[in-house]
Design an enzyme around this catalytic site. Structure first.
Site, PDB file in Angstrom:
ATOM      1  N   PRO A 292      -2.560   4.924  10.485  1.00 44.90           N
ATOM      2  CG  PRO A 292      -1.411   6.546   9.270  1.00 44.90           C
ATOM      3  CD  PRO A 292      -1.493   5.922  10.629  1.00 44.90           C
ATOM      4  CG  ASN A 293      -2.036   2.182   5.437  1.00 42.58           C
ATOM      5  OD1 ASN A 293      -2.924   2.566   4.665  1.00 42.58           O
ATOM      6  ND2 ASN A 293      -0.811   2.665   5.424  1.00 42.58           N
ATOM      7  NE  ARG A 294      -9.176  -1.661  10.402  1.00 41.82           N
ATOM      8  CZ  ARG A 294      -9.969  -0.733  10.923  1.00 41.82           C
ATOM      9  NH1 ARG A 294     -10.192   0.413  10.306  1.00 41.82           N
ATOM     10  NH2 ARG A 294     -10.547  -0.938  12.079  1.00 41.82           N
ATOM     11  CG  LEU A 295      -0.249  -0.738   9.517  1.00 36.44           C
ATOM     12  CD1 LEU A 295       1.077  -0.396   8.848  1.00 36.44           C
ATOM     13  CD2 LEU A 295      -0.443  -2.260   9.538  1.00 36.44           C
ATOM     14  CG  HIS A 296      -5.371   0.430  14.536  1.00 38.25           C
ATOM     15  ND1 HIS A 296      -5.538   1.566  13.784  1.00 38.25           N
ATOM     16  CD2 HIS A 296      -6.289  -0.461  14.087  1.00 38.25           C
ATOM     17  CE1 HIS A 296      -6.535   1.384  12.930  1.00 38.25           C
ATOM     18  NE2 HIS A 296      -7.001   0.160  13.081  1.00 38.25           N
TER      19      HIS A 296
END
Ligand SMILES: Cc1cc2nc3c(=O)[nH]c(=O)nc-3n(C[C@H](O)[C@H](O)[C@H](O)COP(=O)(O)O)c2cc1C
Length: 200
Positions: free
Chosen positions: A177-181
């Site tokens: 989520p939230n591009r906190l890959h």
């Protein structure tokens, strides 16, 4: 905020197997399609899609025409990078390592496991050479079809072969989520693997 990692820390080949199995259930087509990058000895890269046709602890196998552009680059520089991107899973796997040609027995077995028409199509293709007119290719297909119809199979052209990428590095990327890959890169240390997280 405390989160747990989702990519296991050991055995990248087992992680590959798990993700690949999921992709086979989810992807609309060709879950075994991967981008193959090769490079000239001068370091000029090129990339194209190929199909993964086998994998085990020895490496990842694809088949192609060794007289093609990629074939020329591979002959001159036996190194490759492979990339899987499964959109349905929002996952990526990168694999890097040296290539070896599969045995002729292995190439024969795979070539002859393909449908007759596929054997004809690939034997008739002078892959990556300029084609003056599509009809030239279709005529060659028809010629080979007639010649080998009764036999039911086409002799494997010696330049139609497979290559195995022996993984020295395998990296997994998964959407969070939230591009906190999340990324984990495994490096082969000869007998086993070490791994670490990377900033996404
Ligand atoms: C999904 C997909 C799968 C492909 N699979 C193969 C393959 O397994 N082997 C192959 O030689 N070409 C395959 N191709 C065609 C290659 O991408 C490429 O056009 C061809 O091999 C010539 O590449 P080259 O000029 O770099 O040698 C595939 C193309 C697509 C889009």
């Amino acid at each position: 905020m405390v989160e747990t990692d989702t990519i296991p820390t050991e055995n990248p080949l087992a992680i590959f197997d798990d993700w690949f199995a999921e992709a086979q259930d989810c992807e609309p087509n060709d879950p075994n399609a991967m981008c193959l990058a090769t490079a000239t000895p001068q370091g000029c890269p090129s990339a194209r899609m190929v199909l993964l046709k086998g994998h085990d602890e020895r490496g990842f196998v694809f088949y192609t025409n060794a007289k093609s552009r990629k074939g020329g680059e591979i002959r001159a520089n036996m190194q490759a990078a492979l990339l899987f991107h499964w959109k349905s899973l929002r996952r990526q796997i990168r694999i890097e390592g040296p290539l070896e040609e599969v045995s002729s027995a292995e190439a024969d077995a795979y070539f002859h496991s393909r449908p007759f028409k596929s054997q004809v199509g690939s034997a008739a293709s002078d892959q990556s050479s300029p084609l003056p007119d599509r009809q030239v290719y279709l005529d060659q297909v028809e010629l080979l079809r007639e010649r080998y119809e009764d036999a039911g199979e086409v002799p494997r052209p010696p330049h139609w072969t497979g290559f195995r990428c022996q993984p020295r590095a395998i990296e997994f990327w998964t959407d969070r989520p939230n591009r906190l890959h999340e990324r984990r890169r495994f490096i082969s240390d000869g007998g086993g693997w070490t791994s670490s997280l990377l900033y996404p």
